[in-house]
Every structure is written in C-alpha cells, then in structure tokens.
Write a protein that holds these residues in place. Structure first.
Motif, PDB file in Angstrom:
ATOM      1  N   ALA A 165       2.486 -29.943  -8.376  1.00 29.80           N
ATOM      2  CA  ALA A 165       1.597 -28.887  -8.646  1.00 29.80           C
ATOM      3  C   ALA A 165       0.482 -29.020  -8.300  1.00 29.80           C
ATOM      4  O   ALA A 165      -0.167 -29.930  -8.116  1.00 29.80           O
ATOM      5  CB  ALA A 165       1.433 -28.865 -10.373  1.00 29.80           C
ATOM      6  N   MET A 166      -0.418 -27.737  -7.995  1.00 27.81           N
ATOM      7  CA  MET A 166      -1.689 -27.811  -7.352  1.00 27.81           C
ATOM      8  C   MET A 166      -2.396 -26.865  -8.123  1.00 27.81           C
ATOM      9  O   MET A 166      -1.888 -25.648  -8.345  1.00 27.81           O
ATOM     10  CB  MET A 166      -1.757 -27.583  -5.916  1.00 27.81           C
ATOM     11  N   THR A 167      -3.712 -26.908  -8.442  1.00 26.00           N
ATOM     12  CA  THR A 167      -4.547 -25.971  -9.149  1.00 26.00           C
ATOM     13  C   THR A 167      -4.970 -25.033  -7.826  1.00 26.00           C
ATOM     14  O   THR A 167      -4.991 -25.590  -6.677  1.00 26.00           O
ATOM     15  CB  THR A 167      -5.786 -26.614  -9.601  1.00 26.00           C
ATOM     16  N   VAL A 168      -5.348 -24.160  -8.176  1.00 30.60           N
ATOM     17  CA  VAL A 168      -6.021 -23.058  -6.979  1.00 30.60           C
ATOM     18  C   VAL A 168      -7.379 -23.970  -6.272  1.00 30.60           C
ATOM     19  O   VAL A 168      -7.425 -24.088  -5.070  1.00 30.60           O
ATOM     20  CB  VAL A 168      -6.547 -21.894  -7.446  1.00 30.60           C
ATOM     21  N   SER A 196       3.042 -25.187 -10.081  1.00 29.71           N
ATOM     22  CA  SER A 196       2.928 -25.540 -11.510  1.00 29.71           C
ATOM     23  C   SER A 196       4.266 -26.762 -12.158  1.00 29.71           C
ATOM     24  O   SER A 196       4.718 -26.396 -12.899  1.00 29.71           O
ATOM     25  CB  SER A 196       3.047 -24.360 -12.075  1.00 29.71           C
ATOM     26  N   ASP A 197       4.514 -27.493 -11.118  1.00 29.54           N
ATOM     27  CA  ASP A 197       5.433 -28.635 -11.577  1.00 29.54           C
ATOM     28  C   ASP A 197       6.671 -28.016 -11.846  1.00 29.54           C
ATOM     29  O   ASP A 197       7.399 -28.426 -13.010  1.00 29.54           O
ATOM     30  CB  ASP A 197       4.824 -29.811 -12.491  1.00 29.54           C
ATOM     31  N   SER A 198       7.486 -27.107 -11.387  1.00 27.95           N
ATOM     32  CA  SER A 198       8.261 -26.186 -11.852  1.00 27.95           C
ATOM     33  C   SER A 198       9.672 -26.268 -10.894  1.00 27.95           C
ATOM     34  O   SER A 198      10.639 -25.599 -11.256  1.00 27.95           O
ATOM     35  CB  SER A 198       8.008 -24.784 -12.219  1.00 27.95           C
ATOM     36  N   TYR A 225      -1.929 -18.838   0.630  1.00 29.53           N
ATOM     37  CA  TYR A 225      -1.250 -19.444  -0.646  1.00 29.53           C
ATOM     38  C   TYR A 225      -1.210 -18.639  -1.926  1.00 29.53           C
ATOM     39  O   TYR A 225      -1.622 -17.457  -1.573  1.00 29.53           O
ATOM     40  CB  TYR A 225      -2.112 -20.535  -1.167  1.00 29.53           C
ATOM     41  N   ILE A 226      -0.183 -18.845  -2.774  1.00 30.13           N
ATOM     42  CA  ILE A 226       0.255 -17.960  -4.049  1.00 30.13           C
ATOM     43  C   ILE A 226       0.126 -18.715  -5.172  1.00 30.13           C
ATOM     44  O   ILE A 226       0.562 -19.607  -5.182  1.00 30.13           O
ATOM     45  CB  ILE A 226       1.281 -17.090  -3.678  1.00 30.13           C
ATOM     46  N   ARG A 227      -0.126 -17.927  -6.225  1.00 31.69           N
ATOM     47  CA  ARG A 227       0.111 -18.528  -7.458  1.00 31.69           C
ATOM     48  C   ARG A 227       1.199 -18.304  -7.881  1.00 31.69           C
ATOM     49  O   ARG A 227       1.573 -17.202  -8.146  1.00 31.69           O
ATOM     50  CB  ARG A 227      -1.115 -17.847  -8.562  1.00 31.69           C
ATOM     51  N   PRO A 283       5.679 -29.040  -1.105  1.00 27.55           N
ATOM     52  CA  PRO A 283       6.201 -29.991  -2.202  1.00 27.55           C
ATOM     53  C   PRO A 283       7.450 -30.764  -1.426  1.00 27.55           C
ATOM     54  O   PRO A 283       7.900 -31.993  -1.754  1.00 27.55           O
ATOM     55  CB  PRO A 283       7.172 -29.059  -3.222  1.00 27.55           C
ATOM     56  N   MET A 284       7.922 -30.373   0.072  1.00 25.39           N
ATOM     57  CA  MET A 284       8.684 -31.067   0.825  1.00 25.39           C
ATOM     58  C   MET A 284       7.982 -32.182   1.693  1.00 25.39           C
ATOM     59  O   MET A 284       8.484 -33.453   1.939  1.00 25.39           O
ATOM     60  CB  MET A 284       9.640 -30.018   1.513  1.00 25.39           C
ATOM     61  N   THR A 285       6.942 -31.609   2.144  1.00 30.21           N
ATOM     62  CA  THR A 285       6.290 -32.437   3.254  1.00 30.21           C
ATOM     63  C   THR A 285       5.291 -33.255   2.559  1.00 30.21           C
ATOM     64  O   THR A 285       4.894 -34.420   3.123  1.00 30.21           O
ATOM     65  CB  THR A 285       5.545 -31.737   4.227  1.00 30.21           C
ATOM     66  N   GLY A 286       4.670 -33.046   1.242  1.00 25.92           N
ATOM     67  CA  GLY A 286       3.403 -33.886   0.935  1.00 25.92           C
ATOM     68  C   GLY A 286       2.423 -33.132   1.339  1.00 25.92           C
ATOM     69  O   GLY A 286       2.460 -32.427   2.459  1.00 25.92           O
ATOM     70  N   LYS A 287       1.230 -33.442   0.733  1.00 30.64           N
ATOM     71  CA  LYS A 287       0.140 -32.635   0.819  1.00 30.64           C
ATOM     72  C   LYS A 287      -0.384 -33.026   2.190  1.00 30.64           C
ATOM     73  O   LYS A 287      -0.727 -32.219   3.132  1.00 30.64           O
ATOM     74  CB  LYS A 287      -0.978 -32.881  -0.223  1.00 30.64           C
TER      75      LYS A 287
END
Ligand code: V47
Ligand code: SF4
Length: 377
Positions: free
Chosen positions: A342-345, A325-327, A66-68, A302-306
């Motif tokens: 958006a997901m935190t690390v 980040s909800d962008s 994953y990446i920030r 964001p497309m598949t859902g978590k």
C-alpha cells in the motif's frame, strides 16, 4: 541522460552490432529478434539503460505515471494448478471465496478517490460470466465513475466457453455490464513446450492472444504480461514479445507491458533460484527497446519492492501502477518483500521524485490527471 549520450555510443568504438542497435534506437527504428537476443546475452547494464531511457524519454519525457487504485481478488480456489503459483488454494495457507455482497463492502471501504478497481483471481469452477456481470453492474451502481479492469484472458476463456458464447459475445456481454478493460495476467510464456511444463491445464497462448485481439477490436484495451526467470530462456522471452509486438501492430489496443519476475516462495518451482536485480533491469530495458509500439512499460512495485521500482525508472519503466491499498496477495504469498502493499499518494510522489522524475497521476487509459512538478506538493 539525453540523445547526446546515445550519439556518444554511436561514435565510440563499441562493437558494430551494438552500434547498429544504438543507431536504430536513435532513428526510432525497430530491432530484430536476433538483436533482442544479443541485448539479453551481451548488453551491459549501462548501455541497456541508456537505450531504454532514450525510448522512455521520447514516449513520456521525464514523467512517471501512477494511479489511485485497489484490487479485488474474488477467490483463490482454482481449477488449474500452475507450478509457479503460490496464490491458489493448492499452495496457499489461506483459502477464500467472496460473495458479491462481501466484494461490494470492499468497494465501499476503499479510497473514494480511487479511479480503478483491478479484479482478478483464480479460475473458480462456479463463478460464471453471469456472476461477474452481476458484480460489475453492482459496482458501477455504487461508483459509476470507477474504471473496472477485470478478468485475465484465462478467467475470461474459461467462463466464456462455459457459457457457450464466442469471444465477441462474451466480451460484449461483460462490457455491457461494466467491464472497461482487461488486465495482462495469464500470458506467462507463450512457448507451448514451456507452457506445458509450468501451467499444463491453463488455456493456450493462442486463446490468450485471440481474446485480447477480439477485445481490442471492440474498443476494450488491455495489458500484457510476461512471467520470466523460471525455466524459460532468452529466446522464449523474445518470441513472447514478438507475438505481442505483432498483435499491437494490428490493433494498438495494449496500454502497457508488465514483466513479472517469478517469485519462488511456496510453490512447485520453489527449488528454482530467483533471478537477480541486474537480470530484472536487463529485462525491463530489453523489453522497452524491443516493444517499440507499446507506449508504457510498467514496473509493478508490489513484486519488485519499492527500491527496485525506483531503479527500474532508469531502465525504461514509465509507470509504477498504483497505490494498491493492501488489496492484493499474489506477490506476498509468493514471498515478495512487500507483505502488505500500500502506498499513499504522497509516498508515491516522493518515491518518484527521489528518482529525479516527475510524478504524473493518470487514469486507467493513461490520460494525465495531475502532473506534480517540483513546485507542487
Ligand atoms: O498471470 C503468479 C503472475 C499474474 C507468480 O494488468 C506470479 O495491470 C511471479 O497479471 N511469481 C497475475 N508471478 C497478475 C497480473 C498483473 C499484475 C499486476 C498488474 C497487472 C495489470 C496484471 O501473476 C499471473 C502470473 O503471471 N504470478 N504467481 C509467482 N510466483
Ligand atoms: Fe490458478 Fe492463476 Fe494460480 Fe494458475 S496462476 S493456479 S490459473 S490462480
């Protein structure tokens, strides 16, 4: 899951063709288009997951990347009107067109630890190559270390032609002003007949492939996508991936393949039922098996859902993109369950660990920054 399970298939009495494919995967050899089609048409999920997992393990072990990151979507005003798109001003209830200053404000407000900004949006008639060069160089002044992954081949094609440059000149100019890599958007389905129906005014498949090939030759890496689950069939998907596999053989410039499931909210194809989750997992697995020369398969959460992003980790996916980040609004406007992605690390790490995998933070070029094994927080 390990290669013993695969050996079990080879030694068992499954049909010969499936046995042969399992043998090919075991011996790291390439499957044909016909074999890819057979997997799509007849491969059962457990078998597909096993084969995809074998390849994923060889390429990245138990790690999931994953990446920030965050996105900037400069505008949704578009010269095109693709039937599947809920994002452009033709269908979206919102319309926006940010100035450079507004986008620099977005950059200032974002996570100071973010490693990548993903900039893509609609093909605006007036946002030209000089506008984007100015934007990129100003972003680099603000945050010199940030990686700019920007402009799909469709956006690039439009602005480079308008500037009367060739692909090499246009890309060189943007690279000199801060462009680091290219996202995978705009590929949709390469088949001409399908493309004519779903995105008739969009640049051609050939143009998409040429731009990516030119970029790779200049050291600009990129991603590749495939929009599936609309009016295409399995053969179109396999032919799409064949073109990508051939290009990757020539350049090795693709970082990741990203299957994008058609979402039917508020667009011209709203009448088409979305494919189900088994079809999504089948598609991940077949692409992992077919694209043997791609190092990474991205499950874009964001497309598949978590929850389905977690499941995809058992079907060949080794990368979940980023914290976002909800962008981005591309998928929320098309009806995704993730309305404000958006997901935190820590959430990302937890999500990956729940799937019994090892979270690994990466940069844009898949260099590992930090592996979070079970002892680390
Ligand atoms: O090209 C548009 C797709 C793409 C819909 O490179 C839709 O890391 C489904 O390319 N249903 C743009 N898909 C987004 C994109 C992307 C996304 C995430 C990561 C990366 C990367 C690239 O979105 C478009 C189109 O294929 N799209 N509308 C829809 N209704
Ligand atoms: Fe425009 Fe891209 Fe939407 Fe097509 S998919 S209408 S090019 S924003």
């Amino acid at each position: 899951m390990n290669s013993d399970s695969l050996k079990y298939i080879i030694d068992s009495n499954v049909k010969d063709a499936f046995k042969q494919i399992a043998e090919k995967v075991f011996h790291k050899s390439r499957i044909t288009q016909e074999e890819g089609l057979l997997l799509y048409e007849k491969g059962e999920p457990g078998y597909l997951g096993l084969l995809a997992e074998q390849i994923k393990q060889e390429k990245s072990g138990n790690e999931v990347y994953y990446i920030r990151n965050f996105h900037i979507e400069p505008t949704n005003i578009c010269v095109n009107k693709c039937c599947f798109c809920s994002y452009s001003h033709h269908f979206s209830p919102k319309k926006w067109n940010y100035s450079v200053e507004e986008m620099l404000e977005i950059v200032k407000l974002q996570d100071p630890e973010a490693k990548e900004v993903h900039i893509t949006g609609a093909v605006h008639p007036d946002k030209d190559i000089y506008y984007f060069a100015g934007l990129f160089s100003k972003i680099k002044k603000l945050r010199p270390a940030i990686h700019i992954k920007a402009l799909s081949a469709v956006e690039l094609g439009y602005m480079i032609k308008k500037a009367k440059m060739n692909w090499h000149q246009g890309l060189k100019f943007l690279q000199a002003n801060g462009l680091d890599s290219i996202p995978g958007g705009g590929a949709e389905i390469f088949n001409d007949a399908i493309r004519k129906k779903i995105c008739p005014t969009k640049s051609s498949a050939n143009e998409w492939l040429e731009i990516h090939e030119t970029a790779h030759q200049m050291g600009i890496t990129s991603n590749a996508t495939m929009l599936y689950g609309h009016i295409e069939n399995y053969r179109h998907r396999i032919e799409h991936m064949q073109l990508l596999r051939d290009l990757q053989d020539r350049t090795n410039g693709f970082n990741a393949f990203i299957p994008l499931k058609f979402k039917n909210g508020n667009n011209e194809l709203t009448g088409i039922r979305e494919v189900n989750v088994l079809e999504d997992m089948r598609n991940y697995a077949v692409s992992r098996i077919f694209l043997d020369n791609f190092s990474h398969l991205k499950g874009y959460w964001p497309m598949t859902g978590k929850p389905f992003a977690q499941l995809s980790l058992s079907f060949g996916v080794d990368d979940l993109d980023g914290t976002i980040s909800d962008s981005t609004q591309i998928y929320s406007l098309a009806g995704s369950v993730e309305k404000n992605p958006a997901m935190t690390v820590s959430e990302m790490v937890e999500l990956i660990r729940q799937a019994k995998r090892v979270p690994a933070e990466r940069d844009s070029l898949y260099h590992t920054m930090e592996v979070r094994n079970s002892n680390s927080s």
